[in-house]
Design a protein around this motif. Structure first.
Motif, PDB file in Angstrom:
ATOM      1  N   LEU A   1      -6.774  15.849  -3.737  1.00 50.47           N
ATOM      2  CA  LEU A   1      -5.327  16.266  -3.236  1.00 50.47           C
ATOM      3  C   LEU A   1      -4.674  15.187  -2.974  1.00 50.47           C
ATOM      4  CD1 LEU A   1      -6.132  18.888  -0.727  1.00 50.47           C
ATOM      5  CD2 LEU A   1      -5.026  19.428  -2.791  1.00 50.47           C
ATOM      6  N   ALA A   2      -5.354  13.909  -2.698  1.00 51.30           N
ATOM      7  CA  ALA A   2      -4.510  12.635  -2.682  1.00 51.30           C
ATOM      8  C   ALA A   2      -4.412  12.075  -3.850  1.00 51.30           C
ATOM      9  CB  ALA A   2      -5.580  11.599  -1.685  1.00 51.30           C
ATOM     10  N   ARG A   3      -4.883  12.135  -4.948  1.00 55.49           N
ATOM     11  CA  ARG A   3      -4.693  11.670  -6.434  1.00 55.49           C
ATOM     12  C   ARG A   3      -3.428  12.228  -6.759  1.00 55.49           C
ATOM     13  NH1 ARG A   3     -10.534  11.374  -9.173  1.00 55.49           N
ATOM     14  NH2 ARG A   3     -10.884   9.187  -8.655  1.00 55.49           N
ATOM     15  N   ASP A   4      -3.419  13.691  -6.475  1.00 58.27           N
ATOM     16  CA  ASP A   4      -2.272  14.517  -7.167  1.00 58.27           C
ATOM     17  C   ASP A   4      -1.002  14.009  -6.402  1.00 58.27           C
ATOM     18  OD1 ASP A   4      -3.676  15.729  -8.829  1.00 58.27           O
ATOM     19  OD2 ASP A   4      -4.112  17.626  -7.526  1.00 58.27           O
ATOM     20  N   ALA A   5      -1.064  14.108  -4.919  1.00 56.08           N
ATOM     21  CA  ALA A   5       0.200  13.540  -4.315  1.00 56.08           C
ATOM     22  C   ALA A   5       0.532  12.013  -4.713  1.00 56.08           C
ATOM     23  CB  ALA A   5      -0.182  13.540  -2.661  1.00 56.08           C
ATOM     24  N   THR A   6      -0.332  10.967  -4.749  1.00 59.40           N
ATOM     25  CA  THR A   6      -0.097   9.783  -5.208  1.00 59.40           C
ATOM     26  C   THR A   6       0.676   9.703  -6.820  1.00 59.40           C
ATOM     27  OG1 THR A   6      -1.634   9.010  -3.819  1.00 59.40           O
ATOM     28  CG2 THR A   6      -0.982   7.537  -5.551  1.00 59.40           C
ATOM     29  N   ARG A   7      -0.092  10.637  -7.546  1.00 61.95           N
ATOM     30  CA  ARG A   7       0.659  10.667  -8.759  1.00 61.95           C
ATOM     31  C   ARG A   7       1.883  11.178  -8.813  1.00 61.95           C
ATOM     32  NH1 ARG A   7      -3.832  11.815 -12.126  1.00 61.95           N
ATOM     33  NH2 ARG A   7      -4.446  13.393 -10.699  1.00 61.95           N
ATOM     34  N   ARG A   8       2.272  12.088  -8.068  1.00 59.01           N
ATOM     35  CA  ARG A   8       3.635  12.679  -7.960  1.00 59.01           C
ATOM     36  C   ARG A   8       4.653  11.639  -7.430  1.00 59.01           C
ATOM     37  NH1 ARG A   8       0.949  17.563  -6.382  1.00 59.01           N
ATOM     38  NH2 ARG A   8       1.238  16.814  -4.218  1.00 59.01           N
TER      39      ARG A   8
ATOM     40  N   ARG B   1       0.893  -1.146  -0.157  1.00 59.11           N
ATOM     41  CA  ARG B   1      -0.212   0.044   0.022  1.00 59.11           C
ATOM     42  C   ARG B   1       0.728   1.228  -0.067  1.00 59.11           C
ATOM     43  NH1 ARG B   1      -5.363  -0.573   3.816  1.00 59.11           N
ATOM     44  NH2 ARG B   1      -6.326  -2.227   2.500  1.00 59.11           N
ATOM     45  N   LEU B   2       0.561   1.991  -1.003  1.00 57.28           N
ATOM     46  CA  LEU B   2       1.226   3.406  -1.029  1.00 57.28           C
ATOM     47  C   LEU B   2       0.319   4.489  -0.607  1.00 57.28           C
ATOM     48  CD1 LEU B   2       3.775   5.224  -1.971  1.00 57.28           C
ATOM     49  CD2 LEU B   2       2.459   5.158  -4.239  1.00 57.28           C
ATOM     50  N   SER B   3       1.077   5.022   0.432  1.00 60.10           N
ATOM     51  CA  SER B   3       0.247   6.059   1.237  1.00 60.10           C
ATOM     52  C   SER B   3       0.944   7.327   1.002  1.00 60.10           C
ATOM     53  CB  SER B   3      -0.169   5.964   2.578  1.00 60.10           C
ATOM     54  OG  SER B   3      -0.737   6.980   3.250  1.00 60.10           O
ATOM     55  N   ALA B   4       0.586   8.476   0.036  1.00 57.68           N
ATOM     56  CA  ALA B   4       1.170   9.641  -0.082  1.00 57.68           C
ATOM     57  C   ALA B   4       0.604  10.803   0.583  1.00 57.68           C
ATOM     58  CB  ALA B   4       1.653   9.754  -1.439  1.00 57.68           C
ATOM     59  N   PHE B   5      -0.770  10.652   1.076  1.00 61.49           N
ATOM     60  CA  PHE B   5      -1.420  11.944   1.708  1.00 61.49           C
ATOM     61  C   PHE B   5      -2.160  11.563   2.806  1.00 61.49           C
ATOM     62  CE2 PHE B   5      -5.008  14.602   1.359  1.00 61.49           C
ATOM     63  CZ  PHE B   5      -4.557  15.956   1.371  1.00 61.49           C
ATOM     64  N   ALA B   6      -2.263  12.438   3.707  1.00 63.63           N
ATOM     65  CA  ALA B   6      -3.112  12.342   5.021  1.00 63.63           C
ATOM     66  C   ALA B   6      -3.718  13.591   4.987  1.00 63.63           C
ATOM     67  CB  ALA B   6      -2.193  11.779   5.988  1.00 63.63           C
ATOM     68  N   ALA B   7      -4.838  13.841   5.701  1.00 61.86           N
ATOM     69  CA  ALA B   7      -5.681  15.021   5.995  1.00 61.86           C
ATOM     70  C   ALA B   7      -6.395  14.663   7.369  1.00 61.86           C
ATOM     71  CB  ALA B   7      -6.715  15.260   4.794  1.00 61.86           C
ATOM     72  N   ARG B   8      -6.584  15.803   8.132  1.00 67.12           N
ATOM     73  CA  ARG B   8      -7.264  15.829   9.351  1.00 67.12           C
ATOM     74  C   ARG B   8      -8.480  16.571   9.273  1.00 67.12           C
ATOM     75  NH1 ARG B   8      -5.365  15.722  14.998  1.00 67.12           N
ATOM     76  NH2 ARG B   8      -6.466  17.293  16.244  1.00 67.12           N
TER      77      ARG B   8
ATOM     78  N   GLU C   1      -6.041   8.467   6.223  1.00 70.97           N
ATOM     79  CA  GLU C   1      -4.858   8.477   5.355  1.00 70.97           C
ATOM     80  C   GLU C   1      -5.314   7.969   4.119  1.00 70.97           C
ATOM     81  OE1 GLU C   1      -1.999   5.785   6.967  1.00 70.97           O
ATOM     82  OE2 GLU C   1      -0.905   7.370   8.394  1.00 70.97           O
ATOM     83  N   TYR C   2      -4.760   8.407   2.935  1.00 68.18           N
ATOM     84  CA  TYR C   2      -5.184   7.836   1.609  1.00 68.18           C
ATOM     85  C   TYR C   2      -4.243   7.072   1.039  1.00 68.18           C
ATOM     86  CZ  TYR C   2      -8.865  11.517   1.980  1.00 68.18           C
ATOM     87  OH  TYR C   2      -9.812  12.404   2.657  1.00 68.18           O
ATOM     88  N   HIS C   3      -4.686   5.883   0.281  1.00 64.32           N
ATOM     89  CA  HIS C   3      -3.454   5.012   0.185  1.00 64.32           C
ATOM     90  C   HIS C   3      -4.131   4.116  -1.171  1.00 64.32           C
ATOM     91  CE1 HIS C   3      -6.511   2.224   2.467  1.00 64.32           C
ATOM     92  NE2 HIS C   3      -6.053   1.433   1.338  1.00 64.32           N
ATOM     93  N   VAL C   4      -3.101   3.869  -1.983  1.00 63.14           N
ATOM     94  CA  VAL C   4      -3.329   2.856  -3.220  1.00 63.14           C
ATOM     95  C   VAL C   4      -2.746   1.573  -3.242  1.00 63.14           C
ATOM     96  CG1 VAL C   4      -2.985   2.615  -5.637  1.00 63.14           C
ATOM     97  CG2 VAL C   4      -3.472   5.112  -4.586  1.00 63.14           C
ATOM     98  N   ASP C   5      -3.806   0.525  -3.399  1.00 60.33           N
ATOM     99  CA  ASP C   5      -3.183  -0.664  -3.198  1.00 60.33           C
ATOM    100  C   ASP C   5      -2.281  -1.367  -4.367  1.00 60.33           C
ATOM    101  OD1 ASP C   5      -2.807  -3.396  -2.846  1.00 60.33           O
ATOM    102  OD2 ASP C   5      -5.027  -4.051  -2.978  1.00 60.33           O
ATOM    103  N   MET C   6      -1.046  -0.996  -4.305  1.00 60.42           N
ATOM    104  CA  MET C   6      -0.154  -1.096  -5.342  1.00 60.42           C
ATOM    105  C   MET C   6      -0.022  -2.569  -5.523  1.00 60.42           C
ATOM    106  SD  MET C   6       0.599   1.839  -5.957  1.00 60.42           S
ATOM    107  CE  MET C   6       1.956   1.603  -7.082  1.00 60.42           C
ATOM    108  N   GLY C   7      -0.403  -3.754  -4.869  1.00 58.25           N
ATOM    109  CA  GLY C   7      -0.540  -5.030  -5.022  1.00 58.25           C
ATOM    110  C   GLY C   7      -1.377  -5.323  -6.312  1.00 58.25           C
TER     111      GLY C   7
END
Length: 227
Positions: free
Chosen positions: A172-179, A54-61, A88-94
């Motif tokens: 915002l989570a997509r943009d952070a993960t994309r980068r 799991r790749l987590s590149a963004f979190a928000a409160r 936390e926002y994540h993408v299942d890289m598996g």
């Protein structure tokens, strides 16, 4: 076979050997001149990302405010709860496979299609919860206080999930993960001296009209053709 025939056969074998040697040298030189293979490098980067699971590149409160009221015996109790939560926002890289990665040799563009971004359950900081209001007499003679707290916390959880699913935090989570994914693929390519660009989109996003997604082969197809 006469001596001349044997001599001619030997010459033919020598000629074939020389031709094979020349072809082998030519292929080796061509391979060296072609430089590093972007498909092989991209395949290695893909395996590295898959190992992260799991790749987590963004979190928000977020902060939820909920108010509940209890009425009984002509009495009323009311409480307001302020509950912060971290998501936390994540993408299942598996779920990412070689078929999700393409290479366009003409434009030297690596295309990557990622699984959708997912939001984790809100992590509640119990030390930061604040409650206002009192149950009064009703809380003294009944369990209204406990019921108010339970109702507020359930409502607060729902509100945090609603906020976390909003368009802005998802973007915002997509943009952070994309980068992050672009860097993961681009840095090894640049380290190998390859001038290539990386383009990332999510499977649940609309295509931007670029032909890179439709006309190129996945690295799975490229590697299969080589074997």
């Amino acid at each position: 076979m006469t001596f001349i025939g044997k001599f001619a056969a030997a010459l033919a074998l020598i000629a074939l050997f020389i031709l094979g040697l020349v072809w082998g040298i030519g292929a080796l030189v061509e391979h060296k001149l072609a430089g590093p293979d972007p498909v092989t490098i991209a395949s290695g980067s893909l395996e590295g990302l898959r190992e992260q699971n799991r790749l987590s590149a963004f979190a928000a409160r977020f902060v939820a405010v909920s108010t509940s009221t209890q009425s009984q015996f002509g009495l009323q109790a009311k409480k307001t709860l302020i509950m912060p939560g971290l998501v936390e926002y994540h993408v299942d890289m598996g779920r990412l496979s070689k078929r999700d990665v393409t290479w366009d040799a003409k434009t030297r563009t690596l295309g990557v299609v990622l699984p959708p971004v997912e939001a984790s359950a809100p992590q509640i900081d119990l030390t930061q919860i604040r409650e206002y209001g009192e149950g009064g007499i009703l809380a003294t003679i009944t369990d209204a206080d406990a019921r108010l707290e339970k109702a507020n916390r359930a409502a607060g959880q729902r509100e945090l999930v609603r906020q976390a699913s909003g368009a802005v935090p998802i973007r915002l989570a997509r943009d952070a993960t994309r980068r992050a994914v672009e860097r993961s693929f681009a840095l090894p390519l640049r380290a190998a001296g390859l001038d290539a660009s990386v383009k990332v989109r999510f499977a649940d996003e609309a295509k931007d009209g670029s032909e890179v997604w439709d006309t190129t082969k996945s690295i799975a197809e490229v590697l299969a053709n080589r074997s």
